[in-house]
Design a protein around this motif. Structure first.
Motif, PDB file in Angstrom:
ATOM      1  N   PHE A 146       0.844  -1.184   0.000  1.00 18.30           N
ATOM      2  CA  PHE A 146       0.000   0.000   0.000  1.00 18.30           C
ATOM      3  C   PHE A 146       0.885   1.241   0.000  1.00 18.30           C
ATOM      4  O   PHE A 146       2.067   1.190   0.340  1.00 18.30           O
ATOM      5  N   ILE A 147       0.290   2.373  -0.410  1.00 17.35           N
ATOM      6  CA  ILE A 147       0.994   3.647  -0.454  1.00 17.35           C
ATOM      7  C   ILE A 147       1.140   4.173   0.978  1.00 17.35           C
ATOM      8  O   ILE A 147       0.140   4.296   1.693  1.00 17.35           O
ATOM      9  N   PRO A 148       2.351   4.498   1.441  1.00 14.65           N
ATOM     10  CA  PRO A 148       2.549   4.819   2.863  1.00 14.65           C
ATOM     11  C   PRO A 148       2.129   6.220   3.283  1.00 14.65           C
ATOM     12  O   PRO A 148       1.817   6.430   4.451  1.00 14.65           O
ATOM     13  N   GLN A 149       2.119   7.218   2.359  1.00 18.56           N
ATOM     14  CA  GLN A 149       1.949   8.600   2.793  1.00 18.56           C
ATOM     15  C   GLN A 149       0.651   8.840   3.560  1.00 18.56           C
ATOM     16  O   GLN A 149       0.645   9.437   4.643  1.00 18.56           O
ATOM     17  N   GLY A 150      -0.455   8.380   3.003  1.00 19.10           N
ATOM     18  CA  GLY A 150      -1.738   8.610   3.659  1.00 19.10           C
ATOM     19  C   GLY A 150      -1.842   7.902   4.995  1.00 19.10           C
ATOM     20  O   GLY A 150      -2.338   8.462   5.979  1.00 19.10           O
ATOM     21  N   ALA A 151      -1.353   6.645   5.059  1.00 17.25           N
ATOM     22  CA  ALA A 151      -1.428   5.881   6.302  1.00 17.25           C
ATOM     23  C   ALA A 151      -0.571   6.513   7.393  1.00 17.25           C
ATOM     24  O   ALA A 151      -0.992   6.625   8.554  1.00 17.25           O
ATOM     25  N   VAL A 152       0.627   6.955   7.046  1.00 16.77           N
ATOM     26  CA  VAL A 152       1.524   7.572   8.025  1.00 16.77           C
ATOM     27  C   VAL A 152       0.928   8.868   8.554  1.00 16.77           C
ATOM     28  O   VAL A 152       0.970   9.153   9.756  1.00 16.77           O
ATOM     29  N   ALA A 153       0.364   9.680   7.660  1.00 19.04           N
ATOM     30  CA  ALA A 153      -0.257  10.932   8.092  1.00 19.04           C
ATOM     31  C   ALA A 153      -1.426  10.665   9.042  1.00 19.04           C
ATOM     32  O   ALA A 153      -1.592  11.366  10.053  1.00 19.04           O
ATOM     33  N   SER A 154      -2.228   9.654   8.746  1.00 16.68           N
ATOM     34  CA  SER A 154      -3.373   9.330   9.604  1.00 16.68           C
ATOM     35  C   SER A 154      -2.918   8.893  10.987  1.00 16.68           C
ATOM     36  O   SER A 154      -3.492   9.313  12.010  1.00 16.68           O
ATOM     37  N   ILE A 155      -1.888   8.052  11.053  1.00 17.47           N
ATOM     38  CA  ILE A 155      -1.386   7.587  12.344  1.00 17.47           C
ATOM     39  C   ILE A 155      -0.826   8.753  13.160  1.00 17.47           C
ATOM     40  O   ILE A 155      -1.043   8.849  14.376  1.00 17.47           O
ATOM     41  N   ALA A 156      -0.116   9.670  12.501  1.00 22.61           N
ATOM     42  CA  ALA A 156       0.422  10.832  13.207  1.00 22.61           C
ATOM     43  C   ALA A 156      -0.704  11.695  13.768  1.00 22.61           C
ATOM     44  O   ALA A 156      -0.625  12.183  14.909  1.00 22.61           O
ATOM     45  N   LEU A 157      -1.768  11.874  12.998  1.00 23.66           N
ATOM     46  CA  LEU A 157      -2.901  12.672  13.469  1.00 23.66           C
ATOM     47  C   LEU A 157      -3.613  11.988  14.640  1.00 23.66           C
ATOM     48  O   LEU A 157      -4.062  12.654  15.591  1.00 23.66           O
ATOM     49  N   LEU A 158      -3.726  10.663  14.603  1.00 24.02           N
ATOM     50  CA  LEU A 158      -4.322   9.940  15.732  1.00 24.02           C
ATOM     51  C   LEU A 158      -3.457  10.075  16.982  1.00 24.02           C
ATOM     52  O   LEU A 158      -3.971  10.182  18.099  1.00 24.02           O
ATOM     53  N   GLY A 159      -2.134  10.082  16.802  1.00 22.90           N
ATOM     54  CA  GLY A 159      -1.243  10.311  17.930  1.00 22.90           C
ATOM     55  C   GLY A 159      -1.423  11.700  18.517  1.00 22.90           C
ATOM     56  O   GLY A 159      -1.388  11.893  19.739  1.00 22.90           O
ATOM     57  N   PHE A 160      -1.623  12.691  17.665  1.00 14.72           N
ATOM     58  CA  PHE A 160      -1.873  14.061  18.127  1.00 14.72           C
ATOM     59  C   PHE A 160      -3.156  14.134  18.937  1.00 14.72           C
ATOM     60  O   PHE A 160      -3.217  14.813  19.975  1.00 14.72           O
ATOM     61  N   ASN A 161      -4.184  13.421  18.491  1.00 13.55           N
ATOM     62  CA  ASN A 161      -5.427  13.365  19.254  1.00 13.55           C
ATOM     63  C   ASN A 161      -5.211  12.704  20.612  1.00 13.55           C
ATOM     64  O   ASN A 161      -5.784  13.125  21.622  1.00 13.55           O
ATOM     65  N   GLY A 162      -4.372  11.665  20.649  1.00 15.28           N
ATOM     66  CA  GLY A 162      -4.058  11.016  21.913  1.00 15.28           C
ATOM     67  C   GLY A 162      -3.418  11.978  22.900  1.00 15.28           C
ATOM     68  O   GLY A 162      -3.696  11.936  24.105  1.00 15.28           O
ATOM     69  N   LEU A 163      -2.567  12.858  22.398  1.00 11.23           N
ATOM     70  CA  LEU A 163      -1.950  13.872  23.263  1.00 11.23           C
ATOM     71  C   LEU A 163      -2.999  14.815  23.825  1.00 11.23           C
ATOM     72  O   LEU A 163      -2.962  15.185  25.009  1.00 11.23           O
TER      73      LEU A 163
END
Length: 450
Positions: A213-230
């Motif tokens: 799969f293409i990594p850019q979209g998945a990586v961005a989504s995971i980073a945003l979920l981490g920001f929400n966790g903060l």
């Protein structure tokens, strides 16, 4: 479409082929290989079988010159497809998905409340009736977006993509049932992040040894979920320190949550700008999607379905306590595990279906895209709505749920880091979800935190 696949629907038992085109196995294999290499890398919104039909149809139409079918007509300046008759298209919307058979529970759901049946009966009937409503809400949202350009369509999908979860959460908020609000929203994230994505990896991995799969979209989504966790961790930790004379009171936690919610909404807006404007090439795939019904039909359908969902969700939220008492379940388990099924059941099926067709970019987009919408849009909008209505809804979730959320994000990021998926990683994610569900089931109900 030039091969006669313009009506191909992977989720329907019926596949129509034009009489002028006969597809042999070699041609079908060739088209499948081309689609697999090109990939489908978008869908920032909710998904349904009809959405998959539109996206796959757009993918086929993008490969070279194509003939314009006689089944395409102009309606109010917009291209509408389905044998030149939008009534046929509307009928197919309600009949193509097998989930819509649950519409038979709709009159019983309303009558159960009017006749004052037991809370258990009201909850079950309204729960079942809302599943097909959520499906049709996604269909009408996508139809409305198809009549607009990419930017407006993306905003429509962003706004109504998780409308069911938003309506249920606001109904619980107005009833000052903050625990149900928190549990249902974080449960939706768990469901998409672990169960949906895990089933996609597992079922796809049973058919293909590895899927890229293409990594850019998945990586961005995971980073945003981490920001929400903060954003959820800070109020939780300051609240835990209250007993140690930290000097932080409830007013400070409320202000902190509201400012954090504004930042989350701002970041969600920046993500949409990233997807729809500056880096649109990373999310291409359905720009040629055709509308199946006229614009005003889609708008009326969206308004009517939303109104019905609002009424039934009020009945659903009001019957939770009686349901929990009757079936001996904790309110946290109902919120975290059971309620998310209402809004996510159809997209679960769609995501797994396309994953088994080696469209892993699309499957990941469904799972992670929905999780990001809940975390960065629905949750902060509920907090801001509480601010506007005088309800002290905050981001002060129970500490253990925040820890489970962050651990889940870490596990998913580890599974995504090699840009490939297999059935073992899918089994890991599903087992993680099952373990969380087990812990929530035995959790003692806690007082709502405001």
């Amino acid at each position: 479409r030039r091969q006669g696949w313009e009506h191909y629907d992977p989720n329907s038992s019926r596949t129509w082929v034009t009489s002028s085109s006969k597809i042999d196995e070699e041609t079908a294999a060739s088209i499948a290989a081309e689609n697999s290499r090109e990939g489908l890398r978008d869908i920032p919104s909710e998904s349904s079988p009809l959405i998959m039909k539109s996206i796959l149809r757009a993918s086929a139409s993008s490969q070279g010159d194509r003939e314009i079918s006689s089944n395409t007509v102009e309606t109010n300046g917009s291209e509408v497809h389905s044998d030149g008759n939008p009534w046929i298209a509307l009928k197919e919307m309600f009949t193509d998905s097998k989930v819509n058979i649950l519409f038979v529970f709709l009159p019983f759901a309303y009558y159960s409340h009017a006749a004052k049946w037991s809370d258990g009966s009201i909850f079950v009937l309204n729960f079942l009736a809302m599943v097909p409503l959520a499906s049709m809400l996604g269909v009408f949202t996508e139809e409305l977006a198809a009549h607009t350009n990419d930017v407006i369509g993306g905003l429509i999908n962003a706004t109504f993509g998780n409308a069911v979860e938003l309506v249920v959460a606001i109904q619980a908020l107005l009833a000052e049932d903050y625990r149900v609000v928190q549990a249902s929203l974080i449960g939706s994230v768990f469901s998409n992040l672990l169960l949906v994505l895990g089933m996609c990896f597992f079922c796809g991995g049973l058919k293909y040894p590895e899927q890229e799969f293409i990594p850019q979209g998945a990586v961005a989504s995971i980073a945003l979920l981490g920001f929400n966790g903060l954003a959820m961790l800070l109020p939780s930790q300051f609240d835990n320190l209250n007993g140690e004379n930290s000097g932080t009171n409830e007013v400070d936690l409320t202000i902190m949550s509201r400012i954090g919610s504004i930042l989350l909404i701002l970041m969600y807006g920046l993500m949409l700008f990233f997807q729809l404007k500056t880096h649109v090439y990373l999310f291409e795939g359905d720009h040629d999607m055709m509308a199946l019904i006229p614009f005003h039909w889609a708008l009326i359908g969206l308004v009517l379905i939303t109104a019905i969902v609002t009424v039934l969700s009020d009945y659903l939220v009001g019957s939770i306590d009686g349901f929990c008492e009757q079936f001996h379940m904790g309110r946290s388990f109902v919120g975290v595990i059971i309620l998310p099924i209402v809004g996510n059941a159809v997209e679960h099926i769609s995501a797994v279906s396309v994953a088994m067709k080696n469209k892993m970019d699309l499957a990941i987009g469904v799972a992670l895209g929905s999780a990001v919408q809940i975390s960065l849009f629905v949750l902060p909008v509920v907090v801001v709505s509480g601010w506007a209505t005088g309800k002290e809804m905050t981001l002060n979730f129970p500490s253990y749920e925040v820890y489970l959320y962050l651990i889940s994000v870490v596990i998913v990021s580890l599974c995504l880091q090699n840009h490939r998926s297999n059935w073992l990683e899918g089994a890991l994610l599903v087992s993680t979800y099952a373990m969380i569900a087990l812990g929530i089931y035995f959790e003692a109900d806690i007082a709502p935190k405001s």
